[in-house]
Design a protein around this motif. Structure first.
Motif, mmCIF file in Angstrom:
data_model
loop_
_atom_site.group_PDB
_atom_site.id
_atom_site.type_symbol
_atom_site.label_atom_id
_atom_site.label_comp_id
_atom_site.label_asym_id
_atom_site.label_seq_id
_atom_site.Cartn_x
_atom_site.Cartn_y
_atom_site.Cartn_z
ATOM 1 N N ARG A 65 -3.656 -14.109 11.083
ATOM 2 C CA ARG A 65 -2.619 -13.151 11.469
ATOM 3 C C ARG A 65 -2.964 -11.742 11.016
ATOM 4 O O ARG A 65 -2.795 -10.772 11.758
ATOM 5 C CB ARG A 65 -1.291 -13.597 10.852
ATOM 6 N N ARG A 66 -3.487 -11.606 9.798
ATOM 7 C CA ARG A 66 -3.819 -10.276 9.267
ATOM 8 C C ARG A 66 -4.974 -9.635 10.021
ATOM 9 O O ARG A 66 -5.137 -8.417 10.010
ATOM 10 C CB ARG A 66 -4.170 -10.377 7.775
ATOM 11 N N SER A 67 -5.788 -10.456 10.665
ATOM 12 C CA SER A 67 -6.958 -9.927 11.371
ATOM 13 C C SER A 67 -6.605 -9.282 12.701
ATOM 14 O O SER A 67 -7.438 -8.634 13.329
ATOM 15 C CB SER A 67 -7.970 -11.049 11.604
ATOM 16 N N ASN A 89 -5.109 -6.914 15.637
ATOM 17 C CA ASN A 89 -4.815 -5.507 15.897
ATOM 18 C C ASN A 89 -3.408 -5.445 16.484
ATOM 19 O O ASN A 89 -3.164 -5.881 17.609
ATOM 20 C CB ASN A 89 -5.837 -4.941 16.889
ATOM 21 N N ASP A 108 5.085 -13.745 5.776
ATOM 22 C CA ASP A 108 3.849 -14.470 6.056
ATOM 23 C C ASP A 108 4.094 -15.976 6.011
ATOM 24 O O ASP A 108 5.185 -16.448 5.681
ATOM 25 C CB ASP A 108 2.745 -14.050 5.079
ATOM 26 N N MET A 159 -9.234 -5.952 4.801
ATOM 27 C CA MET A 159 -8.710 -6.840 5.828
ATOM 28 C C MET A 159 -9.859 -7.515 6.552
ATOM 29 O O MET A 159 -10.836 -6.869 6.929
ATOM 30 C CB MET A 159 -7.847 -6.064 6.822
ATOM 31 N N ASP A 167 -2.461 -17.234 7.720
ATOM 32 C CA ASP A 167 -2.133 -15.853 7.353
ATOM 33 C C ASP A 167 -3.342 -14.935 7.515
ATOM 34 O O ASP A 167 -3.213 -13.786 7.941
ATOM 35 C CB ASP A 167 -1.620 -15.798 5.909
ATOM 36 N N SER A 168 -4.535 -15.443 7.194
ATOM 37 C CA SER A 168 -5.753 -14.638 7.377
ATOM 38 C C SER A 168 -5.967 -14.322 8.848
ATOM 39 O O SER A 168 -6.342 -13.194 9.207
ATOM 40 C CB SER A 168 -6.967 -15.399 6.823
#
Length: 594
Positions: A332-334, A336, A90, A1, A329-330
């Protein structure tokens, strides 16, 4: 991630070489993505298309019924968290839904307004109570949502709204008064996201229910296109809105409005990609059947050229859209997921790519206009009749350049975002300009080998970025603080950035395909990339020359033009056989394939 501090910065593609691994392409879609796309496509084919002609007559009872049907399949909850009944998919999944839904014309607009700009304000900015109250009903389709920003006297100048909100003496509610214009879904919406100025000063957002006393709608607008959708005024006459229906903070409505518009622009671009593919398919299928002079239309080279150009333009738009979706999306995935300000972090992720969203919107809407026009031309006189769907696509397409901020406004926003981020120290724009100026003093041009796949295209892209920085440097030096008033040059800067983003998105997508599949299987993509890069670079040179003429004169101008000439050395390819090969693949498949 990926870590948050390793995320790709919005706009950074203009200043440096991009890591190919950070770019998402349509070919990177997972099995789950494809399953969602197939579900959406099947739903449209089986459940909506049989009622297509009826929906165009504004049968709103049927329309609402079919919206609920989409809810039953889970197609309305892609962006809603699972705890409120959604599927929390996503951005790429939402992109595919938007692209596939577009084939149901006005129905798709109803859905898009409901799940996008209608519901997302509550998803991103709502309190827990607001989310629990409204989101499950949105996901199921039991309540339909609408977004109310535009007014009779304020379109692009949204912050100049005249609708007012006054806090009651007992501080239990706000009294809203005003009129909203061109509201999609107005005839049957149950919930309206309304922007108003508290005490005539503080731009704020409210959740207004249709059942509130004083809420009414005007007559249906008689529109050029999107005829099956509802577009009316929303009229608010002393509407009492409970204070718990304030969305976000009082005076911070602009934060909601602008971030939602960013997402709206992106989703609109995705829909335009779907429509462009559809228009190509209709054109090719008609062209393969229609005969003139004992030949099918698709046997004529001029028709083949049109098909190739439509495909090239659409490939570029598609590449941009999926790249931008991947970036969001990247981001969002980052995140916490346990942090308290999760919502604020999501919003920051959206704002990070505001410039890219505007570029997507401008490029994709103008792509669709071009493709729809050429598709109708291939249909000839029949394309001008309602018997063929291309007539409707052509009419429906025109609103997209006005929706979600006109393309002119978006062209002003792109450089504004760039310069603002540079001033904040988020992008080293002027540092890159100064570095280039030093580099050009001893610059020795070279001509890349055109026989090596993408080597020449990469060299052209790098030259395009240098030209962009030259234009920025010259215009900032000439106009300084007055640059904002020079809208003609600002437009050129925006158009250069758009072309570069498109070129790079196309080139990276094709490079990934060649690396994975080999040059033979990726030949269509390579051909498209070669043609698009060469023709885009010609546009970039022309626009840059115009900008230099506006900023310089005499010997200084001659030196600048001479330097630019050094940057544009390459061996142009003969695009005639390239485009014929592109068209042949499309004609053989009778649809858009790459």
């Amino acid at each position: 991630m990926m870590k948050a501090n390793n995320l790709v910065k919005g706009g950074s593609f203009l200043l440096s070489e991009v890591d190919v691994s950070t770019v998402f392409t349509p070919e990177d879609c997972t099995e789950e993505h494809l399953m969602i796309a197939n579900l959406s496509e099947s739903f449209i084919d089986q459940e909506i298309d049989p009622y297509d002609d009826v929906l165009e007559t504004q049968d709103f009872t049927l329309l609402v019924k079919l919206v609920k049907k989409a809810g039953e399949l889970g197609l309305l909850g892609a962006s809603v968290p699972e705890e409120y009944g959604g599927t929390n998919l996503d951005r790429i999944s939402s992109t595919l839904i938007s692209e596939k839904m577009i084939r149901c014309s006005s129905y798709s607009l109803t859905i898009a307004a409901h799940i996008g700009i209608g519901t997302l304000p509550i998803v991103l900015f709502g309190t827990k109570d607001q989310k629990q109250k409204y989101l499950p009903l949105s996901v199921s389709g039991e309540q339909i949502f609408a977004y109310c920003l535009t007014e009779p006297s304020s379109g692009s100048d949204a912050l100049n709204a005249k609708t007012t909100a006054v806090l009651s003496e007992d501080a239990t509610h706000y009294v809203l008064t005003g009129t909203k214009q061109f509201i999609t879904n107005a005839a049957f919406a149950d919930v309206f996201i309304v922007y108003a100025k508290v005490d005539g000063k503080h731009f704020s957002t409210f959740i207004v229910e249709k059942k509130f006393k004083g809420v009414s709608t005007g007559a249906e607008e008689k529109k050029m296109g999107i005829k099956g959708s509802s577009t009316r005024q929303l009229i608010l006459e002393d509407v009492h809105v409970p204070i718990e229906n304030v969305l976000g903070e009082v005076g911070k409505g602009h934060v909601i409005a602008f971030n939602i518009l960013n997402l709206g622009r992106y989703s609109l671009a995705a829909g335009c990609v779907g429509s462009s593919k559809w228009a190509i398919e209709l054109a090719v299928q008609y062209g393969c059947e229609r005969k003139q002079f004992n030949k099918t239309l698709t046997e004529f080279p001029l028709i083949q050229k049109k098909i190739a150009d439509m495909t090239i333009y659409t490939y570029a738009a598609e590449s941009m859209v999926f790249r931008t979706g991947g970036l969001m999306d990247s981001a969002r995935r980052s995140l916490n997921l346990n942090i308290e300000d999760h919502a604020n972090q999501v919003i920051k992720g959206i704002a990070e790519y505001a410039m890219e969203c505007s570029m997507n919107k401008v490029f994709a809407t103008e792509c669709l206009d071009y493709v729809a026009d050429e598709s109708l031309q291939i249909h000839g006189g029949y394309g001008f009749t309602q018997e063929y769907k291309i007539e409707r696509i052509y009419r429906d397409a025109r609103i997209n350049r006005i929706f979600e901020g006109t393309n002119e406004i978006n062209r002003l926003l792109i450089p504004n975002q760039l310069f603002r981020r540079a001033m904040k120290g988020e992008l080293p724009l002027m540092e890159a300009v100064k570095k280039l100026e030093q580099e050009l003093v001893t610059y020795i041009p070279s001509t890349p080998d055109e026989g090596v796949p993408l080597l020449q295209e990469k060299a052209i892209l790098n030259s395009a970025k240098k030209i962009f920085l030259m234009v920025v440097g010259k215009t900032v030096k000439q106009f300084k603080q007055q640059l904002e008033e020079q809208q003609e040059i600002i437009e050129i800067i925006a158009n250069l950035a758009i072309q570069i983003y498109a070129m790079e998105s196309v080139m990276i997508r094709t490079k990934k395909a060649i690396d994975k599949e080999g040059i033979i299987r990726a030949k269509q993509k390579w051909n498209i990339t070669a043609a698009f890069t060469q023709e885009s670079f010609a546009k970039i040179q022309h626009m840059a020359k115009d900008a230099f003429v506006m900023t310089e004169s005499g010997d200084e101008l001659k030196m600048t033009l001479a330097m630019m000439k050094k940057l544009v050395r390459y061996n142009p390819r003969n695009l005639l056989p390239v485009k014929r090969q592109i068209a042949a693949r499309i004609i053989d498949s009778k649809k858009y394939v790459v």
